[in-house]
Design an enzyme around this catalytic site. Structure first.
Site, mmCIF file in Angstrom:
data_model
loop_
_atom_site.group_PDB
_atom_site.id
_atom_site.type_symbol
_atom_site.label_atom_id
_atom_site.label_comp_id
_atom_site.label_asym_id
_atom_site.label_seq_id
_atom_site.Cartn_x
_atom_site.Cartn_y
_atom_site.Cartn_z
ATOM 1 N N HIS A 23 -56.334 27.328 14.458
ATOM 2 C CA HIS A 23 -55.693 26.690 13.301
ATOM 3 C C HIS A 23 -54.185 26.949 13.412
ATOM 4 O O HIS A 23 -53.594 27.703 12.623
ATOM 5 C CB HIS A 23 -56.255 27.235 11.993
ATOM 6 C CG HIS A 23 -57.407 26.434 11.478
ATOM 7 N ND1 HIS A 23 -57.299 25.102 11.152
ATOM 8 C CD2 HIS A 23 -58.692 26.775 11.253
ATOM 9 C CE1 HIS A 23 -58.464 24.649 10.727
ATOM 10 N NE2 HIS A 23 -59.333 25.639 10.782
ATOM 11 N N ASP A 34 -56.253 25.789 7.824
ATOM 12 C CA ASP A 34 -57.138 26.769 7.193
ATOM 13 C C ASP A 34 -56.565 27.216 5.849
ATOM 14 O O ASP A 34 -57.300 27.400 4.874
ATOM 15 C CB ASP A 34 -57.350 27.966 8.110
ATOM 16 C CG ASP A 34 -56.037 28.585 8.607
ATOM 17 O OD1 ASP A 34 -55.024 27.861 8.689
ATOM 18 O OD2 ASP A 34 -56.021 29.792 8.926
ATOM 19 N N HIS A 75 -45.311 11.422 35.101
ATOM 20 C CA HIS A 75 -46.225 11.702 36.210
ATOM 21 C C HIS A 75 -45.955 10.739 37.360
ATOM 22 O O HIS A 75 -45.880 9.520 37.162
ATOM 23 C CB HIS A 75 -47.679 11.552 35.766
ATOM 24 C CG HIS A 75 -48.045 12.432 34.612
ATOM 25 N ND1 HIS A 75 -47.976 13.799 34.671
ATOM 26 C CD2 HIS A 75 -48.464 12.129 33.360
ATOM 27 C CE1 HIS A 75 -48.357 14.316 33.511
ATOM 28 N NE2 HIS A 75 -48.648 13.315 32.693
ATOM 29 N N TYR A 107 -48.182 7.366 12.673
ATOM 30 C CA TYR A 107 -48.211 7.509 11.222
ATOM 31 C C TYR A 107 -47.002 6.840 10.584
ATOM 32 O O TYR A 107 -45.898 6.891 11.133
ATOM 33 C CB TYR A 107 -48.214 8.986 10.845
ATOM 34 C CG TYR A 107 -49.387 9.775 11.366
ATOM 35 C CD1 TYR A 107 -50.529 9.141 11.863
ATOM 36 C CD2 TYR A 107 -49.363 11.158 11.364
ATOM 37 C CE1 TYR A 107 -51.593 9.875 12.336
ATOM 38 C CE2 TYR A 107 -50.440 11.905 11.842
ATOM 39 C CZ TYR A 107 -51.547 11.249 12.330
ATOM 40 O OH TYR A 107 -52.606 11.978 12.798
ATOM 41 N N GLU A 136 -50.029 35.263 4.122
ATOM 42 C CA GLU A 136 -51.073 35.002 3.127
ATOM 43 C C GLU A 136 -50.594 35.197 1.693
ATOM 44 O O GLU A 136 -51.251 34.740 0.748
ATOM 45 C CB GLU A 136 -52.285 35.888 3.392
ATOM 46 C CG GLU A 136 -53.073 35.479 4.630
ATOM 47 C CD GLU A 136 -54.304 36.337 4.837
ATOM 48 O OE1 GLU A 136 -54.309 37.497 4.369
ATOM 49 O OE2 GLU A 136 -55.263 35.854 5.481
#
Length: 441
Positions: free
Chosen positions: A141, A146, A288, A344, A420
C-alpha cells in the site's frame, strides 16, 4: 510508532480538537461527532494495519472488500457488492427526507516491494508484467489507500452512531483500481458507468488523499477548481532501417531520431506553452531499442505522460507532441507513429461546494487548513465523479512532527510511511463533511 509517540500523538490531537472548538462554536452534534471519532480510533488503527499487511492489486481487492462489507453490515448499512468487480457500496438511510451525500475511499495497492521496516509491513508477493512478463515483485500500500479505507470505515461508524440527528442518506463508495490497469477503464470510471451515483442519486461527493505533498500531520489542503492534473499517456514508435552499426549510412538510425524527439518534446512546455494559464508537464518514461551494440535497429519505442489543468491546453499539448515527433523523424528519413491513451480528467473541486464546506474543514483542522493549495500534477480517478456530481477532494498531511520534508518518502515510494496520528483528523473530516452537508450547518 512507539507507545510513547502514539500517546503523545493522541494528546496532540485532543489539544487540536480543543483549540479548533475555541475557533468556532460547534453545532449541536459536533461534540458527539468528535467523541465518536475518538472512540473508534483504536479500531481504525487496527483496520489500517491489517489492510497494510495484506494489500491487493487493482480489481483483485477481494479480502479488502470482504472486510469492508462485514464491518459495514455490523454498523447497519445496506451493503451492495459486485459493481466494477470488487467495489463495496454502503448506504445509510436516516428515514428522514434530505439529500444524498457520498464519501469515497480507494482500496488497491501497488506492485512495490516494501522497505519501511514496520512490524505490519507487507510480505505479499505478486507476479506482474513489465519488460519481463511474470516477474515477481512485492506488493504494498505505497499510496496510502489502506489509510483511506480505514478512515472511511471510521467515519462510517461515526455517522451510523449519529443517524438520529441526520436527514437524507449517506452513501459510502469503497472503490477498486484507482491506480488503474493499462489500457482498461479504471475503478471510478467503471463505477460511474455502473450507476454508483444513482439509486439514490448522489447530491455531492467528498474524498481525501493522504500525502501527495510533504505536509505536517493533520494538515488539510484543498482548493476550488483544478486540484489535480488530467493525465494522458503517449506512445511513439520510431521506424528506421536496420543496418550494421559500423555502416550507419546504409540505414536510418531510429535511436538518434528518438534521442532528438526526447529533447524536442522538452521544448513543448519550456518554449511553446503559456504557463501563466496553468502548469503542464511532458515526460518520457520509457525508451526501448535494439538487441546488440553493433546493430542499428529497425525501430525504437518510447512512452510518456502528459499532465495538464486546462482543456484547451491539453488539446494543444497532444497536437504538439504528435507534430514534434513526426516532423523530427521525417527530417531524418524515418517515420514516427504517435498514439495516445486518454487518462484521468482534471480533478475538479466544485467552487460553490468547496466554499460551502470549507467551514467544516476549518473546524477540524483549524490553523492547519490550507484552502488555496497549489495544484498537484499527479492525477486521481476521483475526477470521474466530479464530471457528474458536485465533488470536492482534499489532501491530508501525514508527515510526522520533526520530520525533514527533504527526506520525506513520497507516495509510491517503497519507504512511504504515513503518520497514523493523521487518522483521527481524516475520520473527523470525512464525518463532518457528510454530517454538515446533510444538516446544512
Amino acid at each position: 510508532m512507539t507507545a510513547g509517540h502514539w500517546i503523545a500523538s493522541l494528546l496532540l490531537c485532543s489539544q487540536s480538537v480543543t483549540a479548533v472548538a475555541q475557533l468556532a462554536p460547534p453545532a449541536r452534534y459536533h461534540t458527539q461527532l468528535d467523541a465518536e471519532a475518538a472512540k473508534v480510533l483504536p479500531e481504525v488503527v487496527n483496520w489500517r494495519r491489517d489492510l497494510h499487511a495484506h494489500p491487493e492489486l487493482a480489481f483483485q481487492e477481494r479480502r479488502t472488500a470482504d472486510l469492508v462489507a462485514k464491518e459495514l453490515g455490523r454498523m447497519g448499512y445496506e451493503v451492495t457488492r459486485g459493481l466494477a468487480g470488487t467495489a463495496v457500496v454502503g448506504l445509510l438511510k436516516t428515514g428522514r427526507p434530505g439529500p444524498v451525500v457520498a464519501l469515497r475511499a480507494d482500496m488497491d495497492g501497488l506492485p512495490v516491494t516494501e522497505e519501511t521496516g514496520l512490524p505490519f509491513a507487507s510480505r505479499e508477493r505478486v507476479r506482474t508484467g513489465g519488460r519481463e512478463v511474470g516477474m515477481e515483485v512485492g506488493l504494498m500500500h505505497a499510496c496510502g489507500h489502506d489509510m483511506h479505507v480505514a478512515m472511511l470505515l471510521g467515519a462510517a461508524r461515526v455517522l451510523a452512531a449519529m443517524r438520529g440527528q441526520l436527514s437524507g442518506s449517506v452513501k459510502l463508495v469503497f472503490q477498486p483500481a484507482e491506480e488503474g490497469v493499462p489500457n482498461e477503464p479504471n475503478g471510478a470510471e467503471r463505477l460511474v458507468k455502473a450507476g454508483v451515483l444513482d439509486n439514490p442519486k448522489v447530491s455531492a461527493m467528498f474524498g481525501l488523499h493522504v500525502g501527495i505533498t510533504p505536509a505536517p500531520t493533520g494538515t488539510i489542503s484543498t482548493r476550488a477548481r483544478g486540484l489535480m492534473a488530467g493525465s494522458d499517456t503517449f506512445e511513439i514508435v520510431v521506424q528506421g532501417r536496420q543496418t550494421h552499426g559500423a555502416l550507419p549510412w546504409n540505414g536510418v538510425d531510429p535511436v538518434v531520431v528518438a534521442a532528438q524527439i526526447v529533447l524536442g518534446l522538452q521544448t513543448i512546455v519550456s518554449r511553446q506553452t503559456d504557463l501563466t494559464v496553468a502548469p503542464a508537464v511532458v515526460t518520457v518514461g520509457t525508451l526501448h531499442a535494439g538487441q546488440r551494440a553493433n546493430i542499428v535497429p529497425d525501430e525504437v519505442k518510447m512512452s510518456g505522460t502528459i499532465r495538464s489543468f486546462d482543456p484547451a491546453m491539453r488539446e494543444q499539448l497532444l497536437l504538439q507532441v504528435k507534430r514534434t515527433a513526426e516532423h523530427l523523424a521525417r527530417s531524418a528519413g524515418a517515420t514516427a507513429a504517435v498514439s495516445f491513451d486518454p487518462g484521468y480528467p482534471v480533478t475538479w473541486n466544485d467552487p460553490a461546494l468547496t466554499e460551502k464546506m470549507l467551514p467544516s474543514l476549518r473546524r477540524v483542522a483549524g490553523a492547519q487548513l490550507l484552502s488555496d493549495a497549489a495544484p498537484s500534477t499527479t492525477a486521481e480517478d476521483f475526477s470521474y465523479y466530479g464530471q457528474h456530481v458536485p465533488s470536492m477532494l482534499f489532501f491530508l498531511g501525514v508527515n510526522p512532527p520533526g520530520a525533514d520534508p527533504a527526506q520525506w518518502a513520497a507516495n509510491h515510494s517503497p519507504r512511504f510511511n504515513p503518520d497514523e496520528a493523521a487518522l483521527l483528523t481524516g475520520v473527523r473530516a470525512l464525518a463532518s463533511l457528510a454530517a454538515d452537508y446533510l444538516t446544512g450547518d
